[in-house]
Enzyme design. Structure first.
Site, short mmCIF file in Angstrom:
data_model
loop_
_atom_site.label_atom_id
_atom_site.label_comp_id
_atom_site.label_asym_id
_atom_site.label_seq_id
_atom_site.Cartn_x
_atom_site.Cartn_y
_atom_site.Cartn_z
N CYS B 37 -1.32 -34.90 -3.08
CA CYS B 37 -1.04 -34.42 -4.43
C CYS B 37 -0.21 -33.15 -4.39
CB CYS B 37 -2.35 -34.13 -5.18
SG CYS B 37 -3.43 -35.54 -5.29
N ASP B 39 -1.20 -30.15 -3.38
CA ASP B 39 -1.91 -28.87 -3.32
C ASP B 39 -3.33 -28.99 -2.78
OD1 ASP B 39 -2.45 -30.05 -5.82
OD2 ASP B 39 -1.20 -28.57 -6.86
N CYS B 64 2.26 -25.08 -4.55
CA CYS B 64 3.41 -24.38 -5.13
C CYS B 64 3.06 -22.91 -5.37
CB CYS B 64 3.83 -25.05 -6.43
SG CYS B 64 2.59 -24.93 -7.72
N CYS B 107 -2.82 -26.18 -11.52
CA CYS B 107 -3.06 -25.18 -10.47
C CYS B 107 -4.28 -24.33 -10.81
CB CYS B 107 -1.85 -24.26 -10.32
SG CYS B 107 -0.34 -25.11 -9.86
#
Lengths: 404, 140
Positions: B37, B39, B64, B107
């Site tokens: 994915c 992360d 990221c 995130c």
């Protein structure tokens, strides 16, 4: 050295100052409509367009009458696919292409599928190459067109054009190629390669944006495409609309320069690309080249840096203008479909960076790019739980991840 | 995509990078996300067993810039908080602090998940310990 360093020549190139200089008078002084057949303004504009037509033809081994000017390669690709599909609809409804084409091909094919055409997407090998044999096997009596890109824009792999062209000729099927990334970087000859239609654009060869061309073969066989843009019958009836004279002049000049400089610019760029790759792989472990090791564009380097996510890598080395196959850099949040099609796992696809060099790239810039890449990858690996786990000897494939 | 100043600041100077001893009873470890994915966050907390206050927090993140910033910020916030206060941190708090755009909200969700996973791991370990001591006590 100007920062950020531009290493994204696959996406676009600056207009060469000489090209720009050639274009300039056509905005203000020689502003006539090339279709105005009854006065001096029109004649000079038309002469400039015809000169450019010849310049473009010479770059690809064609004749000037076979060049149709468009607004760019997206339009050229649309015209080739839709125009052939409509013109040859009575002959069949089957088109063969590859899954790693540019979206201008894939989206157009999807549109044709919705209209009842059948599209075969050939499998590509681990390097992104189409085999001529698979083309042969896919051709049926309903096949009207094979469209295979000359070279891939992400991984730089060059397809065996002449071999695919030969198969198409034997089977009597038209062969189109999206040659946007090929022209100006490798030698292109529509005769030797057996190409019937070819798309190209100015802004990838140091010309302006918004202008391109479609080569349409006139002999053996004479190819016809139905017009998609109507209104005036310009460009032998295949593409109406007042010609973008300054743009076309720029494309012509860029094509001429690309042809003349091919043997001087390209070996220099290739040496810089190799220097970049050597510099990176000699200092970092677990870096993987995506695409073909030898049959690849001299300007392209596509690398996966295991355990480091691509977008964070780009953020960490913001002094370099590069691109990434990471999902985070795309609007769709999906990693690169090209890397996926060649079997790069999604984990590694997220870690890929594409560097593309051009004629203004210097050795100093490449050395800076090496240093910046190496230091950023090291920094982010220190921050990466995956790198830590891999170094502890944990097989990441066996971990029960909580994907979301 | 343009990043906010706060994201860039956390990305360039991340706070509390590193690892704590995952075998220590006072340390809880959360590992969330997946490489496919794009992360993965590892977040660890060290908790004082008598006061239940988080003494230290560390992270490592593959992801990221916004994922790295979210986890860096989370570790900053965790230090000095009690378990209950830590469990009350919401992803929306992170979104607000870092001004994350909609496409980066996941995130912050991952960071909240990582906090919960780390504290959950600590609690699980210590329940087992408690159960262990009680069993010993009964035996005696």
């Amino acid at each position: 050295m100007k920062l950020p360093i531009y290493l994204d020549y696959h996406s676009t190139t600056p207009v060469d100052p000489e090209v720009f200089k050639t274009m300039a008078p056509y905005f203000t002084e020689v502003f006539g409509n090339a279709a105005s057949r009854n006065h001096e303004y029109g004649w000079t504009a038309e002469a400039a367009v015809e000169h450019a037509r010849l310049q473009v033809a010479q770059l690809i081994g064609a004749t000037d009458k076979e060049i149709i000017f468009t607004s760019g390669a997206t339009e050229s690709n649309n015209l080739a696919l839709l125009g052939v599909a409509e013109m040859y609809a009575e002959k069949g409804n089957h088109i063969i292409t590859s899954p790693i084409e540019h979206k201008a091909i894939l989206d157009t094919c999807a549109h044709l599928e919705r209209k009842g055409y059948e599209i075969t997407y050939l499998e590509v090998d681990q390097y992104g190459m189409v085999s001529p044999e698979s083309v042969r096997d896919a051709i049926t009596d309903k096949t009207i067109l094979v469209s295979i890109m000359m070279a891939n824009n992400e991984i730089g792999t060059i397809n065996p054009m002449a071999e695919i062209g030969k198969v198409c000729k034997e089977k009597g099927v038209l062969f189109h190629t999206d040659a946007v990334q090929g022209v100006g970087k490798i030698e292109v000859d529509v005769q030797k390669m057996g190409i019937d239609l070819l798309s190209l654009t100015a802004h990838k060869i140091y010309g302006p944006k918004g202008v391109g061309a479609l080569y349409v073969r006139r002999k053996n066989p004479r190819v016809r495409v139905s017009a998609m843009v109507h209104g005036g019958g310009h460009e032998r009836g295949m593409r109406s609309g007042t010609l973008n004279v300054p743009g076309i002049v720029g494309l012509g000049k860029a094509a001429e320069m690309a042809r003349k400089n091919l043997n001087t610019d390209i070996p220099r760029i290739k040496a810089l690309r190799d220097r970049l790759w050597d510099g990176i792989r000699s200092q970092l472990d677990e870096v993987y080249l995506n695409g073909h090791p030898t049959e690849r564009l001299p300007i392209n380097l596509n690398v996966s840096f295991a355990y480091v996510e691509g977008e964070s890598l780009m953020m960490g080395m913001k002094e370099l203008a590069v691109s990434s196959g990471s999902a985070c850099t795309s609007a769709s949040l999906e990693p690169s479909y090209v890397l996926k099609a060649i079997g790069v796992g999604e984990d590694l696809a997220h870690t890929s960076i594409r560097y593309s060099l051009g004629k203004f790239t210097t050795e100093e810039e490449v050395d800076y790019a090496i240093e910046k890449t190496v230091s950023t990858v090291r920094k982010l690996r220190d921050l990466s739980p995956l790198y830590e786990m891999a170094k502890e000897g944990i097989d990441l494939k066996t971990v029960a991840w909580t994907g979301h | 995509m343009a990043y906010t100043k706060k994201v860039i600041e956390h990305f360039e100077n991340p706070k509390n990078i590193g690892s704590l001893d995952k075998n220590s009873l006072n340390v809880g470890t959360g590992l969330v996300g997946a490489p496919e994915c794009g992360d993965v966050m590892k977040l660890q907390v060290e908790i004082d067993e008598t006061t239940h206050i988080i003494k230290d927090a560390k992270f490592k993140t593959f992801g990221c810039g916004s994922a790295i910033a979210s986890s860096s910020l989370a570790t900053e916030w965790l230090k000095g908080k009690t378990i209950d206060q830590a469990m009350a941190i919401r992803n929306t708090d992170i979104v607000e602090e870092l001004s994350l755009p909609p496409i980066k909200i996941h995130c912050s969700v991952l960071a909240e998940d990582a906090i919960k996973a780390a504290i959950g791991d600590y609690l699980k370990k210590n329940e087992a310990k408690k159960a262990g001591t009680e069993a010993v006590a009964v035996k005696a």
